[in-house]
Design a protein around this motif. Structure first.
Motif, mmCIF file in Angstrom:
data_model
loop_
_atom_site.group_PDB
_atom_site.id
_atom_site.type_symbol
_atom_site.label_atom_id
_atom_site.label_comp_id
_atom_site.label_asym_id
_atom_site.label_seq_id
_atom_site.Cartn_x
_atom_site.Cartn_y
_atom_site.Cartn_z
ATOM 1 N N MET A 1 81.882 -83.478 55.521
ATOM 2 C CA MET A 1 81.710 -83.160 54.120
ATOM 3 C C MET A 1 81.357 -84.421 53.327
ATOM 4 N N SER A 2 80.829 -84.214 52.131
ATOM 5 C CA SER A 2 80.336 -85.340 51.363
ATOM 6 C C SER A 2 81.472 -86.148 50.752
ATOM 7 N N THR A 3 81.301 -87.457 50.791
ATOM 8 C CA THR A 3 82.203 -88.357 50.072
ATOM 9 C C THR A 3 81.519 -88.933 48.850
ATOM 10 N N ARG A 4 80.297 -88.485 48.585
ATOM 11 C CA ARG A 4 79.522 -88.972 47.446
ATOM 12 C C ARG A 4 79.517 -87.938 46.339
ATOM 13 N N LEU A 5 79.533 -88.420 45.105
ATOM 14 C CA LEU A 5 79.413 -87.523 43.970
ATOM 15 C C LEU A 5 78.022 -86.919 43.931
ATOM 16 N N PRO A 6 77.861 -85.720 43.358
ATOM 17 C CA PRO A 6 76.530 -85.096 43.315
ATOM 18 C C PRO A 6 75.458 -85.989 42.703
ATOM 19 N N GLU A 7 75.785 -86.659 41.591
ATOM 20 C CA GLU A 7 74.770 -87.511 40.959
ATOM 21 C C GLU A 7 74.384 -88.679 41.851
ATOM 22 N N GLN A 8 75.321 -89.173 42.675
ATOM 23 C CA GLN A 8 75.001 -90.253 43.605
ATOM 24 C C GLN A 8 74.078 -89.756 44.714
ATOM 25 N N ALA A 9 74.328 -88.548 45.189
ATOM 26 C CA ALA A 9 73.485 -87.980 46.241
ATOM 27 C C ALA A 9 72.062 -87.759 45.734
ATOM 28 N N LEU A 10 71.931 -87.244 44.522
ATOM 29 C CA LEU A 10 70.595 -87.009 43.971
ATOM 30 C C LEU A 10 69.860 -88.329 43.735
ATOM 31 N N SER A 11 70.577 -89.336 43.246
ATOM 32 C CA SER A 11 69.936 -90.636 43.014
ATOM 33 C C SER A 11 69.469 -91.254 44.324
ATOM 34 N N ALA A 12 70.271 -91.119 45.377
ATOM 35 C CA ALA A 12 69.876 -91.648 46.684
ATOM 36 C C ALA A 12 68.632 -90.940 47.197
ATOM 37 N N ALA A 13 68.538 -89.633 46.947
ATOM 38 C CA ALA A 13 67.371 -88.880 47.405
ATOM 39 C C ALA A 13 66.109 -89.337 46.696
ATOM 40 N N VAL A 14 66.188 -89.545 45.384
ATOM 41 C CA VAL A 14 65.016 -89.999 44.632
ATOM 42 C C VAL A 14 64.587 -91.382 45.114
#
Length: 320
Positions: A1-14
């Motif tokens: 499961m994710s240990t990253r906040l949603p906004e962190q995951a989206l920023s990493a994707a961009v």
């Protein structure tokens, strides 16, 4: 499961999306990030109006960026929820990506994610080392999972036809002043992908029968002397239809293939010249690809050449 906040995951994707391959390294995309959603947009200011009047190669490039973001979101522990061409009133909005349920990324996804910043385009011949047939079959399955078909061209006669049409297209394009001027304007971007170093102007040695574009004209960089001259495995990426949605799908399939290949030490060289001329592309569709539309022609092989880092647009420039 994710240990990253949603906004962190989206920023990493961009941030990762910037590393996708693109036509002549134009990087023709921008991203929006708002309300826990990524918007992928076509940067029409970077479209090639002569070579790519329909925007097909631009959308393939953006499709590659979309697959890259999907992969990173899975690595971050979320299922990506993607909508392709979600708003007919905004044709430059190619896709939106939101976070779905939390997941545990499998090993294959982690392997793909690890190649995003390491993968490089090759622009010369390959070493005389065979590409395992089992690996080629896995690349075929990777493309199929994204809605496209990767077809290795096995027949020497068919390879000869593709090579001849590539040479013919390049010769015609070389005599076209608007095309030549556009190529010159793109040279600094495209040449940055070659691992070139300052020296006399000279193109890398291509594989036999498969010409490369001459990006070094009037520029003070040069690729190192090439000793690898094998053609590798010639393959075509095709789709059943030829709409913007299928171009985006082809881009996702392309990046899936490239990352999977890179994880196994295989590089790719691209040859799009014949696909940029309608009559030649249609000939290939009818005579070699069973009516499917060719979106990319490539060679796959082993290289021991060292590729330098490829310049990327900084994040503030592409994130709106």
């Amino acid at each position: 499961m994710s240990t990253r906040l949603p906004e962190q995951a989206l920023s990493a994707a961009v941030d990762a999306g910037r590393w996708a391959p693109s036509v002549h390294n134009t990087q023709p995309w921008t991203f929006t990030l708002a309300e826990e959603e990524i918007g992928l947009r076509a940067d029409l200011a970077r479209k090639l109006p002569v070579e790519d009047a329909a925007g097909r190669e631009l959308l393939i490039s953006c499709g590659a960026a979309l697959f890259t973001m999907r992969t990173v979101i899975r690595c971050e522990g979320y299922e990506p929820l993607v909508r392709i061409l979600p708003d007919a009133a905004r044709p430059d909005l190619l896709a939106t990506v939101r976070l779905g349920k939390e997941i545990d990324a499998d090993e294959a996804t982690w392997v793909l994610g690890g190649e995003i910043e390491r993968r490089r385009t090759h622009r010369a011949g390959f070493a005389d080392v065979p590409v395992p047939g089992q690996l080629i079959e896995s690349l075929v399955r990777a493309a199929m999972s994204e809605g496209a078909r990767l077809t290795p061209i096995r027949s020497p006669g068919a390879v000869g036809v593709v090579a001849a049409l590539t040479r013919a297209a390049q010769n015609v394009q070389a005599q076209d002043p608007p095309f030549g001027l556009e190529a010159i304007r793109q040279a600094p971007r495209a040449g940055a992908c070659t691992g070139a170093s300052p020296a006399r102007s000279e193109s890398p040695r291509p594989a036999p029968d498969f010409p490369q574009r001459h990006y070094t004209w009037r520029h003070d960089w040069n690729a190192p002397e090439e000793k690898e001259t094998a053609s590798g495995v010639v393959a075509a990426l095709t789709t059943r239809g030829d709409s913007p949605g299928e171009w985006i799908a082809a881009g996702q399939a392309l990046q899936h293939v490239l990352l999977h290949a890179a994880a196994h030490g295989i590089s790719a060289a691209f040859h799009t010249q014949a696909l940029e001329m309608g009559p030649l592309r249609d000939f290939l569709r009818q005579e070699l690809f069973s009516g499917e539309h060719p979106q990319m022609i490539m060679r796959l092989g082993v290289t021991f050449d060292h590729h330098q880092d490829t310049p990327r647009r900084p994040l503030p420039e592409v994130l709106e």
